[in-house]
Design a protein around this motif. Structure first.
Motif, PDB file in Angstrom:
ATOM      1  N   GLN A 281      37.850  17.026  -0.950  1.00  0.00           N
ATOM      2  CA  GLN A 281      36.604  16.503  -0.379  1.00  0.00           C
ATOM      3  C   GLN A 281      36.867  15.207   0.389  1.00  0.00           C
ATOM      4  O   GLN A 281      36.329  15.000   1.482  1.00  0.00           O
ATOM      5  CB  GLN A 281      35.581  16.249  -1.501  1.00  0.00           C
ATOM      6  N   THR A 282      37.688  14.359  -0.199  1.00  0.00           N
ATOM      7  CA  THR A 282      37.980  13.079   0.461  1.00  0.00           C
ATOM      8  C   THR A 282      38.799  13.304   1.729  1.00  0.00           C
ATOM      9  O   THR A 282      38.578  12.634   2.750  1.00  0.00           O
ATOM     10  CB  THR A 282      38.701  12.129  -0.516  1.00  0.00           C
TER      11      THR A 282
ATOM     12  N   ARG B 291      38.622  15.954   3.623  1.00  0.00           N
ATOM     13  CA  ARG B 291      37.690  16.476   4.638  1.00  0.00           C
ATOM     14  C   ARG B 291      36.858  15.348   5.242  1.00  0.00           C
ATOM     15  O   ARG B 291      36.639  15.301   6.442  1.00  0.00           O
ATOM     16  CB  ARG B 291      36.757  17.516   4.005  1.00  0.00           C
ATOM     17  N   PHE B 292      36.395  14.451   4.355  1.00  0.00           N
ATOM     18  CA  PHE B 292      35.648  13.298   4.861  1.00  0.00           C
ATOM     19  C   PHE B 292      36.512  12.500   5.825  1.00  0.00           C
ATOM     20  O   PHE B 292      36.062  12.115   6.907  1.00  0.00           O
ATOM     21  CB  PHE B 292      35.189  12.403   3.706  1.00  0.00           C
TER      22      PHE B 292
END
Lengths: 598, 598
Positions: free
Chosen positions: B563-564, B566-567
Motif C-alpha cells: 500500500q505504501t 502504491r502511494f
C-alpha cells in the motif's frame, strides 16, 4: 539585523497600472472622490509607520514574548508593543477603511490591504492585536443590534478597544459543531457564558482599556452540532449605559500557549465563568455571523504570509549581494574580491526569484480581491455586487491557502540563502519561517480551504464562478492573441485553464460516485487553481510591462517585471504538471491503506 | 507528549529480507561471524537506549538549551544530558562499529546506521555530542600518526572524550579556501593555532573530561585558497605522554548561538589563542583529510532527518487515530462517537503516508549505503571495494540532500496533521520541524550537495557511476519483467531512468558551453535522482512483499508495504514530471535577471 523597505512602487504598479483601481473605485458612489494622490500618500505614511514603529520591535517581541500574571490574569506584551499601539491609534490607523458612521475614514479596502501587508512584513505578532479587531468590527457591523453597534463600534474604530474571535475549544477547532461553551439567558436579556476557549489570538493584553470578545456558545435549548451555535459579544469589562467601563467581566486568561512563532502575540486560554454577554444576530445562527469574521480573517491570513514573503525576500537579496563565497561556475565575476557575492550562483537566484515571484503575484491577487470587496459592498449595480461577492468567495480560500503555502516555500528559501546564518536568531530569517508556519493552520487549515474551494465554491455551483474567472483569461487571450511577445505568458495559462475545466468535470463525476474523491484531490487542485490565478496576473503584469517598454519607457522596473514573469512561468508554474497528475490519481491509493496506517 | 517506538521490524525487513545483508556481510572476512540474531539483538538494545534514555530528554533539552559560563568558558548541557551520556559510555555504544585495535567492537556500519537512526528519532540535539566524535575518529584513524592514534582513538572509542569538526569561520562556510585561522610551527614539532571558529556543534560541553577538536588552519607559508589548508588535532586539555590530562589548552568557547532548533546542542564560537595542536596528515592537504570526516558527516545528517521523519510520522499517526473532528465526506465512520477520527480524511492520510513513504524509502537507501561502506573498506576483492566506494560517493549527496528535504516535507506534514496543536511546543511536533531545518544547511547546504552530485559525481566521470546504478534498475526489470504485478512499480522507475540518461547527456553538452548550466539544473536534478533511487528501493520492497504474499504469508506488514509503495508511486514519485521540466528550462531565466534582482 533585518531591514524593511515598504514596496510602494510595486503596490502603485498593481493599483494604478495593472488594475486601474482608481477608476474602478470612482465608479462607486462611496469612493467618487478617491484619487491616485490620496492613495499614494496614505500608502507612504502607512509604510513609514510599519517600517519605523513596529518593524524595530519584531525580533525583540519574539525574544521576550508575552507574560501572564497568574494572580491578576493580566498579560504584559513585549517591550514597546503598547507604545506602538498608542501611536497606531494616535495616527488614526484603526479607522482607515471603517464606516464613517462610527468614526471611520471610509477609505477603500484596497488601502487597508496594502497597509496591512506592510504591517505584516514589519511584525506579524504585533499586527494581530489590531488585526483581530477588524473581524469583531465586521461581525458587529453586519449582525449587531443598534445598541451593540453604538456601544462597541466607535471604540473598535478608534482603536480604544480591540476585538477577538473566540471559537476554538480544546476538543474542537475545525469542527465547531462540537463546541460546549454554554450561554444561559438571564432575566435582563443578557446571557451568562461558561466554558473554555483556547488559541485566542490577542485574547488578553495591556494595550487597551477593554477587549471585545466575540464568542461562540450554545443556548440551553440549542440543537446539536453546528446548527446550535450562537454568537455573543462578551467584553472584558462590562460597559455602562453611558459608555464608561463597569465591572470586570467573568472572562479570564487562564494561560498562554508556548508556540513555535508569533511569540509577541498572546495566544490565550480564556476561561468564561458566568461572563455576561449579549447575543449577536439570531439564536443558533452564530456560525453564519461568525463567517463574516472568518472570511475577512482568511484574507487577512493570506496577507500575513504575503508580508512575510516580501520582507524575507528583501533581506535574502541584500545578503546574497553582500556575502562573498566561492566563484561562479563560469569563472570569477568580482575579480577584485577574494570571492564572488553568492548572488552569482544560479540556485541562489532561483531561491530569491521564487520569493519575489510569489510576493508580487500574491500582491496582485490580494489587491484584486479587496478591490472586489469594495465593489461587493458599494457598487451601484446589484449584478456587479453579486458577481463580485461570488468571485471573492472563490478567491478567498486560494488567497488563504496558496499565499500561506507560498510563504512557507519562500521564507524557507530565503532562510536557506543565508546558509548557517539563516538558522541563527539574530539574523531574523528563521523567525519569518516560524511566524509564517501558523498561517497554514489557523482560520481553517489549508486542507479545509481546499475542501471549501473544490467542494463548495466550485463543485457546489457546477463550476459557474470558475467559468467566470475563465472568461477573464479568455478575454486576455483575445486582447493579446496576435501579440507574439505575449505568447510565452498567455499560452501556459490558457492551456492550464482548459485542463482545469476538463478535470473539474471529471472530479465532479467521480465525487458523485464517491464524495471522498473530493478530499483526495482538493489540496492539489487548490494549488493548480492558485497557479491559474497567479499565471493570469503575471500575464497581465507582463502585458503592462511590454506596453511600457514598447512606448519607450526606460524605467528598469518594467524589465525587472518581465524577467520575474519569465522566471515564474519557467520554474514555478510547471509544478502544475505534477499536481494535475497527483490530483487525478484518485482517492483509492489513500483510503485503501488500512494495514499501512494500522 | 510525543512517544517513540523503535521501528525494529522495518529495519529487520530491509536488512534481512530486502538487502540480505547478513550474507553480504559474511562475505567480508572481518564480519565472517556475523549472524541475524546478533544484528537483531543489538538493534533491540539500541532501540531501548534511544527510547528510554535520550527520548525523554528531547523536549526538556529544547526548552532549557545550553548555558555558557562567561567566566570559566564552560558550558552546561540541559538536565539529564550528562547522565544519559554516562549511560551511553557505560553501555559501550561509542565503540559499536569502531576498530577493535583501539577498543572498538568492530560490528558492521549497518548496525551503527540503524542505532543512530533511532538516536536521531529520540533526540537529535543529544545525539550530536557522540555523533560528532565519529568524524574525528574517522579522520584520525585514516590520517593520524601512530602517536595521535594511540593518544586519541582509544578515548574516542570508549567515549571518555568526544570530538568536533572545526571548519567554519565568520566569513567562510561553504568556501573554506577563505579561512584565516593560523598555525605557527613550534620548535617541539607542535603548532600554535590562533583564530576564530563558529558554528562548532558540540564544541563545548560538560559531558566528558576532554574534547578533541579537529581544526582546519593555515601554515605560515601556505598557498592561498583551499590548497593551503591543513588539519590539526587540538585537544581542550593537553594530553601528557602517559595519557593523563595536562594543562588547559588555549581553545575556548566565546559564545553560544541562539538558534531555531537543536537547542540542546551547544553550537559554539571557539576562540583559539595560541592553542597547541599537532598536524594531522600532510601540510596543506587538510581538505582531503577533512573530507573523510565530511563524507561520514553527510551520511550522518541524512540519517538525522530519517530519524525525525520516523518519529514525526509515529506521533501524527497516533494523533490522527485519536482526534475526533468532522465526519468523513462519504458519511460517518465512527457512528458511536460525536465525530470521526481525522484519519478518515483523505488528505490527512496523504500527509501521514508522505512521511511513512519517505521514512521507509530513506531507511532502505541509508542501510544500503552503509552496507556499501562495509564493502568499500573490508571486501576482499579490490574491484568490489572500488565500485562500492564509487557508489557511496554517488549516493552520499543524495542521502544528505534528499533525505533532509524529505524530512522538511514530512515533519511539516506531520505537524499539519495536528492542526493548531501542532504549533504548540508541548506536543513536540514543531520541534521536529525546527530541529530538521538545520539538516538542510549544515555539512554543505543542499545546493552544494546537488553541485557535488551533478558536477563532480555524475558529469565528472561521464555518468559512469550513474550507469552502474542504472544497471541495478535494469537487473530488476529483467528479473521481474514478466511479472504483471510488478509492472506498476517497475515501469515508472525504468522510464525515469531512461529520461535521466538522456537529460544527463544534454546537460553535459550544455555545461560544456556554459558551466553555469550545471548550477541552474543541479538542485532539481538531485531530487530526480533521489526519486530514481527511492523508486528502485520501493520496487524492491514491493517485490519482497509480493513474493511473501504469494507464498501465503499473512503478516499484514507485507500488505502495508504494498500500500505504501502504491502511494509512493501515485503521489510522491510524479514530482519528477515537474522537476525534469524545470531542470531542463535552462539557466538563462535565472541569470538574465539583473534588473529583477537589482
Amino acid at each position: 539585523m533585518p531591514t524593511y523597505t515598504p514596496p510602494l512602487r510595486d503596490m502603485q504598479f498593481v493599483i494604478h497600472e495593472v488594475l486601474n483601481a482608481t477608476d474602478e473605485l470612482k465608479a462607486l458612489p462611496k469612493h467618487a472622490d478617491i484619487d491616485a494622490d490620496t492613495i499614494n500618500a496614505v500608502l507612504e505614511e502607512g509604510g513609514k509607520f510599519a517600517s519605523e514603529v513596529t518593524f524595530p520591535l519584531n525580533i525583540t517581541g519574539d525574544t521576550e514574548g508575552c507574560k501572564l500574571d497568574a494572580k491578576t490574569h493580566e498579560v504584559k506584551t513585549p517591550t514597546g508593543f503598547k507604545d506602538a499601539y498608542a501611536k497606531y491609534v494616535e495616527g488614526g490607523w484603526p479607522a482607515l477603511s471603517c464606516d464613517p458612521e462610527y468614526g471611520g475614514q471610509g477609505l477603500p479596502f484596497v488601502l487597508n490591504q496594502c497597509f496591512y501587508e506592510m504591517l505584516n512584513s514589519a511584525n506579524q505578532a504585533w499586527t494581530m492585536y489590531p488585526g483581530l479587531s477588524h473581524g469583531a468590527y465586521e461581525a458587529l457591523h453586519a449582525h449587531g443590534t443598534d445598541e451593540q453597534k453604538k456601544t462597541y463600534l466607535p471604540k473598535l474604530v478608534s482603536g480604544e478597544w480591540t476585538g477577538t474571535m473566540c471559537l476554538t475549544e480544546p476538543h474542537c477547532g475545525t469542527d465547531l459543531g462540537l463546541l460546549r461553551t454554554k450561554a444561559e439567558p438571564q432575566a435582563d436579556g443578557t446571557y451568562k457564558l461558561t466554558g473554555n476557549k483556547i488559541f485566542i489570538s490577542a485574547g488578553e493584553h495591556d494595550m487597551t482599556a477593554n477587549i471585545v470578545h466575540l464568542v461562540l456558545a450554545r443556548l440551553p435549548d440549542a440543537p446539536q452540532g453546528s446548527k446550535g451555535i450562537s454568537l455573543f459579544v462578551v467584553p472584558k469589562y462590562n460597559v455602562k449605559a453611558d459608555g464608561s467601563l463597569g465591572e470586570r467581566n467573568g472572562i479570564y486568561c487562564g494561560g498562554l500557549e508556548h508556540k513555535m512563532g508569533i511569540h509577541g502575540n498572546a495566544t490565550a486560554q480564556l476561561v468564561l465563568e458566568g461572563a455576561v454577554g449579549s447575543l449577536v444576530g439570531e439564536p443558533n445562527k452564530g456560525l453564519a455571523a461568525m463567517f463574516v469574521m472568518m472570511n475577512a480573517a482568511r484574507l487577512g491570513v493570506g496577507n500575513q504570509s504575503l508580508g512575510l514573503t516580501e520582507v524575507a525576500y528583501q533581506n535574502a537579496l541584500a545578503y546574497a549581494k553582500d556575502r562573498l563565497q566561492m566563484r561562479a561556475l563560469s569563472g570569477p565575476k568580482a575579480k577584485d574580491k577574494p570571492a564572488d557575492p553568492i548572488i552569482v550562483h544560479p540556485d541562489v537566484r532561483k531561491m530569491l526569484l521564487t520569493a519575489k515571484a510569489y510576493a508580487e503575484g500574491g500582491r496582485a491577487m490580494a489587491i484584486y480581491c479587496t478591490l472586489l470587496l469594495d465593489k461587493e459592498l458599494y457598487h451601484p449595480d446589484e449584478k456587479v455586487r453579486k458577481e463580485s461577492a461570488e468571485m471573492v468567495a472563490l478567491l478567498t480560500p486560494i488567497v488563504k491557502a496558496f499565499l500561506t503555502d507560498n510563504g512557507h516555500i519562500s521564507t524557507n528559501a530565503c532562510m536557506q540563502v543565508f546558509g548557517g546564518h539563516g538558522f541563527i536568531k539574530e539574523w531574523g530569517m528563521e523567525q519569518f519561517v516560524r511566524d509564517n508556519r501558523i498561517n497554514m493552520i489557523y482560520e481553517g487549515t489549508n486542507t479545509i480551504q481546499s475542501l471549501d474551494l473544490l467542494g463548495r465554491k466550485i463543485l457546489g455551483n457546477q463550476g459557474a464562478t470558475l467559468k467566470k474567472f475563465g472568461k477573464l483569461v479568455a478575454q486576455l487571450v483575445e486582447e493579446e492573441g496576435v501579440n507574439e511577445q505575449m505568447a510565452e505568458f498567455i499560452n501556459p495559462v490558457a492551456y492550464l485553464g482548459d485542463q482545469m475545466t476538463k478535470f473539474t468535470t471529471e472530479i465532479g463525476f467521480k465525487a458523485f460516485q464517491n464524495p471522498d474523491e473530493v478530499g483526495g484531490a482538493a489540496v492539489d487542485y487548490l494549488r493548480v487553481a492558485g497557479h491559474l490565478v497567479f499565471g493570469y496576473f503575471w500575464a497581465r503584469m507582463a502585458q503592462v510591462a511590454l506596453r511600457e517598454i514598447a512606448a519607450g519607457n526606460t524605467d528598469p522596473f518594467y524589465k525587472a517585471k518581465l524577467q520575474t514573469a519569465r522566471f515564474y512561468f519557467a520554474r514555478l508554474f510547471p509544478e502544475t504538471a505534477t499536481l494535475m497528475r497527483t490530483a487525478r490519481s484518485g482517492v483509492k491509493v489513500l483510503l485503501d491503506t488500512e494495514e499501512a496506517l494500522a
